[in-house]
Design a protein around this motif. Structure first.
Motif: not given
Lengths: 357, 743
Positions: A53, A56, A58-59, A78-79, A83-84
């Motif tokens: 994460r 990504a 997200l963290e 993240a935006t 990466v996806s």
């Protein structure tokens, strides 16, 4: 200018992640080479998903740097990262059709709708779902949903593809097929992929390299073969393929081999970094050979506590001088039933010296 | 990303340079200001012109905060100076706006401290208007954009701005008014600070007197309220449990119909029950007369006082506790009961030792909820109280009555607030971690155990007569409007409906002749404006609470839920105290009613949103984020569409609640903006029961049809859900039904 050599690489540089007082990731550093599939493997709570994460976005790391394609992305949300991710639950938007799901990322990044849909159809064809575009996710089977999730991630042509336990919601038979498809696709497209799982067999099957994590740090990193044959700790030996850990004595070292005393039996093993004195030995369950006791044979004497029939194999718990041993036997020998006495011997492969943790 | 910054800056400019700065008498949307001397007329000028034409030089510094951000536009977002410019101008602009607003009022300097330095007290200003509103909003957004650029909330502008916005409006419209009540309680009647007068008023015999225990005088108001609330809460919880057990654990054939009871309190104006009770049990009520004829009993006034109010409140609030307890009773995992039974406990022992203890937190929750509702109830004591005075009505009379003692009203308000807040705290702290009920997650297989015969019979015998009585009451309401004069002349008439809702065709076209049309349309339009705002604020707050984590989140949650525990009368008086004078001079407008509804009903929207959003897997948001959508478009394209049922529920609920609310409204209505409920209260006070009842039944029908229409329009999704619900009941299985209403 960053070199082409870095495109798709992922670097963790002394990354730390704290949640309040709890440290989820403690000073982790590694590098994922472009085009490789690297698996983060470990028991639950080891920090592997947190690591994913953080790639990504997200963290966010509490300390240290994260680089993707040579670029520092530590603070990037993240935006804005290229990466996806394929989620464990797939996270397909239930109110959008399959093709809308796949096109979502393209539309969000400003591709016009028509082009986005065309590209999405291609991506769906790539995962073998041509013609399913107009359905709702709820109208697909679990395996198909999983492929939509993969298509949705691939269509953005990300620098890095992240997969968070992508197979855990599939049944055992499908799991094997889908993991091969994912591996094939990844190799065909030359993608960098980071894959999280707690299943060591899955990890061995798909990875170029495996990073085993335990208790917030990296326990060992290497190819599947290295991890299995040269574990650097009893944790790894036990986690990657089962192992019986027993105390042994190294009697002698000559060239690159050592002579090891296993409760009276002597074996020659690769020396690696070990020197004389007490040591730990990891014995794979299938490296133990049992024979029914009959007079004065060579071997360690033991007694079968449990015997379990599993169709293609027998499993035994054997009590002996070394403690309780777990044994797997693919041959069905007469007389090996619970309560009977046996002689224990060891094969040449499947014995590894490990550091006592 | 800079686009939104430019937009917000433009908003600020429009507010400062173009729109009228101060509040307009006729409202902005009457647009007569455009042709009546704008932009140079003193009343209509924008701030920038006020500086020169009317010598309001103190408005000039505001322009600094509009110019500084221009510099930020030339910088890169990652530049530290970019954030600094924005934070600096935003916070300065906001602070200065607030300070000048409070410092200079209608009659010049508000603080004597300042007045000593600036003896010239010629200048003054009135309440802020739309210009100031836009300016303030713009400043807030500059500030939050700047903070986001500094890395607050991972640099997410949308999330930072939303949090900032919610904090700002809750501060202005909840905390600020309530603090005014506190301040006002510590002032004597001349406005000077005096803790002695507070103590005097607080420990008044009238509030705490215990005379009723020994002599035949009435007890203190505080004791009255407390007694009433405890009784109501106990009885409604018991009745609610009986209803819930019947619906979930028996084979009662009209279970579905019984569930409909839960809709009633939502669509019933609060004093309607009281009215119907008067028609039945009042001195000239049907039942009273029947018994009077039969036994020669003399008609008494027993209904007016504690028994009557208690009666009405139990009727009003039982459905609420029923609703809460259905969820609780269903939430007890059947496997627990099955486990108990396989361990050889019989049904009674299982119920007593397993089910009931598991429901205990839920029962306490229902109890506290009814306690708060009863404390805050205004309509029933107003109609039936007689000499039995309770806090909520006494506050009203302290303000509008002959005594007109704001300080006393404030003291009572604090007391009432203390009671409800303690219950609210108890509910959150004590029950917060204690729920055994399976809130979500996997469906438990297995069936709920049936009740043992004794228990079943007692539930039936308690609940069913009560349900019947409720039916009779509502029948009375529908029926009562067609009777000439209750107790005297029971002949059929349409007169009441004609008086209230007559329409006339004349040569001028349609004439809304009935007396009620005015308040009827006001009510509908104000409720219709308030509903979407409530839903928006509620869902946005829910999104922040469920999906984002930030420092002080629990404080943020507490602040947004607080208004749930503030009784309407307290809100009413606090709004009067806070918004009667600049800088926010809103009393007498329709806006204050809308604002009042939004913040009164917001907690329900928040709860509904939280319940719905907790069921959406967080990975959906994350998937959208990793696919390159920002948090705003994630909210718009993923979360909102999936929340459609919750949105509809919030819309309907806040619309209907706005129509039926009375306690806060009664302080805030004005000649121009009269609401149906306060109009009906007026009718009741004049003894015009016929029209009042007729009006009530029209309101109930309107609300019912709105709810039905919305349910039809929303279509399949909701229908499917209700099918599933009924099937689940039929099979008596335990797919955990998610009841999103107040728990």
């Amino acid at each position: 200018m960053k070199s082409n050599h870095d495109k798709g690489s992922v670097v963790f540089d002394h990354v730390i992640k704290n949640y309040g007082d709890v440290t989820a990731i403690n000073d982790v550093s590694f590098r994922v080479e472009p085009g490789n599939l690297v698996t983060l493997l470990g028991p639950s709570g080891c920090g592997k998903t947190t690591t994913l994460r953080m790639i990504a976005g997200l963290e966010h790391a509490s300390a240290g740097r994260i680089l993707i394609s040579g670029k520092d992305v530590t603070q990037l949300p993240a935006t804005d990262r290229d990466v996806s991710m394929v989620f464990q639950s797939y996270a397909l938007f239930p109110h959008m059709s399959v093709v809308q799901n796949v096109a979502y990322g393209l539309v969000a990044s400003g591709v016009n709708k028509q082009e986005a849909h065309a590209k999405s159809e291609d991506a769906l064809a790539l995962v073998g779902l041509h013609g399913y575009g107009e359905r709702l996710p709820s109208e697909l089977s679990g395996g198909q949903q999983q492929r939509v999730a993969v298509a949705r991630a691939l269509v953005l042509e990300p620098e890095v593809l992240l997969l968070d336990e992508p197979l855990s919601n599939l049944d055992a038979k499908l799991r094997r097929q889908v993991r091969e498809e994912i591996r094939e696709l990844q190799q065909k497209l030359g993608l960098t992929a980071v894959y999280v799982t707690h299943d060591q067999e899955e990890a061995m099957a798909v990875s170029d390299r495996i990073i085993v994590m335990n208790k917030s740090i990296i326990a060992q990193e290497g190819s599947p073969k290295t991890l299995y044959e040269e574990p650097n700790s009893s944790f790894i030996a036990d986690f990657i393929g089962d192992a019986n850990l027993v105390d042994v004595e190294i009697l002698d070292r000559a060239n690159d081999r050592v002579n090891v005393d296993i409760a009276g039996l002597q074996k020659y093993l690769p020396a690696r970094e070990f020197s004389l004195g007490p040591a730990k030995l990891a014995i794979r369950p299938d490296a133990i050979q049992l024979t029914a006791s009959a007079g004065n044979q060579v071997g360690i004497t033991g007694n079968i506590r449990h015997a379990t029939y599993l169709g293609n194999q027998m499993q035994y718990d054997v009590e002996c001088e070394l403690g309780s041993l777990f044994v797997v036997d693919y041959q069905f020998k007469q007389g090996l039933i619970a309560g009977s006495d046996v002689q224990i011997n060891f094969a040449d492969r499947g014995l590894v010296l490990v550091k006592a943790n | 990303m800079k686009n939104s910054l430019v937009l917000w800056l433009l908003v600020g400019w429009v507010g400062y340079f173009i729109l009228p700065w101060y509040l307009l008498e006729d409202g902005l949307f009457a647009f007569d200001w455009l042709f009546d001397g704008y932009p140079f007329d003193e009343d209509y000028s924008p701030a920038f012109i006020q500086v020169f034409s009317t010598d309001k030089a103190w408005l000039l510094p505001l322009v600094i905060s509009l110019l500084l951000p221009l510099k930020a536009l030339t910088l890169k977002k990652s530049d530290r100076a970019y954030a600094s410019y924005l934070i600096c101008s935003g916070s300065l602009g906001l602070a200065y706006l607030v300070i000048q607003g409070f410092a200079i009022g209608v009659s010049g300097w508000q603080f004597s401290l300042f007045a000593n330095y600036f003896l010239d007290s010629e200048f003054n200003q009135y309440g802020m208007g739309y210009g100031a509103l836009l300016y303030g909003l713009s400043m807030l957004m500059l500030l939050t954009t700047g903070l986001a650029a500094r890395g607050v909330m991972k640099g997410d502008v949308f999330v930072t701005s939303s949090i900032g916005l919610i904090i700002a409006i809750v501060t202005v419209f909840v905390f600020y008014p309530v603090s005014q009540v506190l301040i006002s309680a510590f002032q004597d009647n001349q406005g000077a600070f005096s803790s002695a007068s507070f103590i005097d008023k607080f420990f008044d015999e009238k509030i705490w007197g215990l005379g009723c225990t020994t002599r035949s005088v009435s007890c203190g108001i505080a004791w009255n309220s407390l007694t009433l609330a405890l009784l109501t809460a106990t009885i409604t919880t018991g009745l609610g449990l009986a209803f819930a057990l019947i619906v979930t654990r028996t084979g009662f054939i009209w279970k579905k119909q019984l569930r409909l009871l839960t809709v009633l309190p939502i669509i019933t104006p609060p004093f309607v029950i009281g009215l119907a009770l008067i028609l039945l049990f009042g001195r000239s009520g049907v039942v009273t007369e029947f018994f009077a004829d039969l036994f020669g009993l003399e008609a008494s006034r027993w209904l007016y006082g504690l028994p009557g109010v208690l009666f009405a409140q139990v009727l009003s609030f039982t459905p609420i506790s029923f609703l809460v307890l259905i969820g609780v009773v269903e939430g007890v995992s059947p496997s627990m009961e099955e486990a108990s039974q396989t361990l050889r406990a019989d049904r009674w022992n299982t119920f007593k030792n397993v089910s009931l203890p598991l429901m205990r937190p839920g029962l306490a929750n229902a109890f506290l909820l009814s306690f708060i509702e009863s404390m805050a109830d205004f309509g029933n004591p107003m109609v039936l109280g007689g000499n039995f005075e309770v806090l909520s009505t006494e506050i009203f009379f302290a303000i509008v009555g002959a005594q007109n003692d704001q300080g006393y009203a404030a003291v009572l308000a604090i007391l009432l607030l203390a009671f409800t807040l303690s219950a609210f705290f108890a509910q959150r702290i004590w029950l917060g971690k204690k729920s055994y009920v399976t809130v979500s997650g996997k469906a438990d297989s297995g069936a709920h155990m049936g009740l043992n015969p004794m228990l079943k019979m007692s539930c039936y015998s308690i609940a069913l007569p009560w349900a019947l009585l409720t039916l009779v009451i509502y029948g009375m309401i529908m029926f009562g409007g067609f009777v000439k004069s209750w107790g005297y002349d029971h002949s059929f008439t349409m007169q009441h409906y004609e008086d209230a809702f007559a329409l006339n065709w004349t040569e001028l076209g349609l004439v809304w002749q009935g007396a009620a049309w005015d308040s009827f349309w006001t009510t509908l339009s104000i409720s219709a404006i308030a509903a979407p705002l409530t839903a928006a604020v509620g869902l946005l707050t829910a999104y922040l609470l469920v999906r984002q984590s930030f420092k002080w989140k629990s404080g943020f949650e507490f602040g947004t839920m607080l208004s749930f525990a503030i009784p309407g009368t307290v809100i009413g008086i606090s709004y009067i105290l806070a918004f009667n004078v600049p800088p926010l001079e809103l009393t007498g407008t329709g806006v204050i009613l809308i604002i009042c509804f939004v913040f009164r009903n917001m907690p329900v929207g928040v709860r509904g949103g939280i319940a719905a959003m907790s069921q959406l897997d967080k990975s959906l948001d994350e998937a959208s984020l990793t696919l390159g959508a920002n948090s705003f478009s994630t909210f718009r394209n993923v979360i909102l569409p999936l929340l459609r049922p919750a949105i509809i529920a919030a819309l309907t609920y806040s619309f209907v609640r706005a129509i039926t609310s009375v306690s806060a409204v009664i302080f805030l209505v004005s000649a121009d903006h009269n609401m149906a409920t306060s109009y009906i209260i007026g009718l009741v006070e004049n003894g015009e029961f016929g029209i009042a009842i007729a009006y009530c039944s029209v309101l109930i029908l309107v609300m019912l049809s709105v709810i039905l229409a919305i349910n039809l329009l929303v279509g399949e999704r909701k229908l499917r859900r209700s099918n599933r619900l009924s099937n689940a009941i039929k099979k008596n299985s335990n797919a955990p039904l998610k009841l999103k209403e107040a728990e």
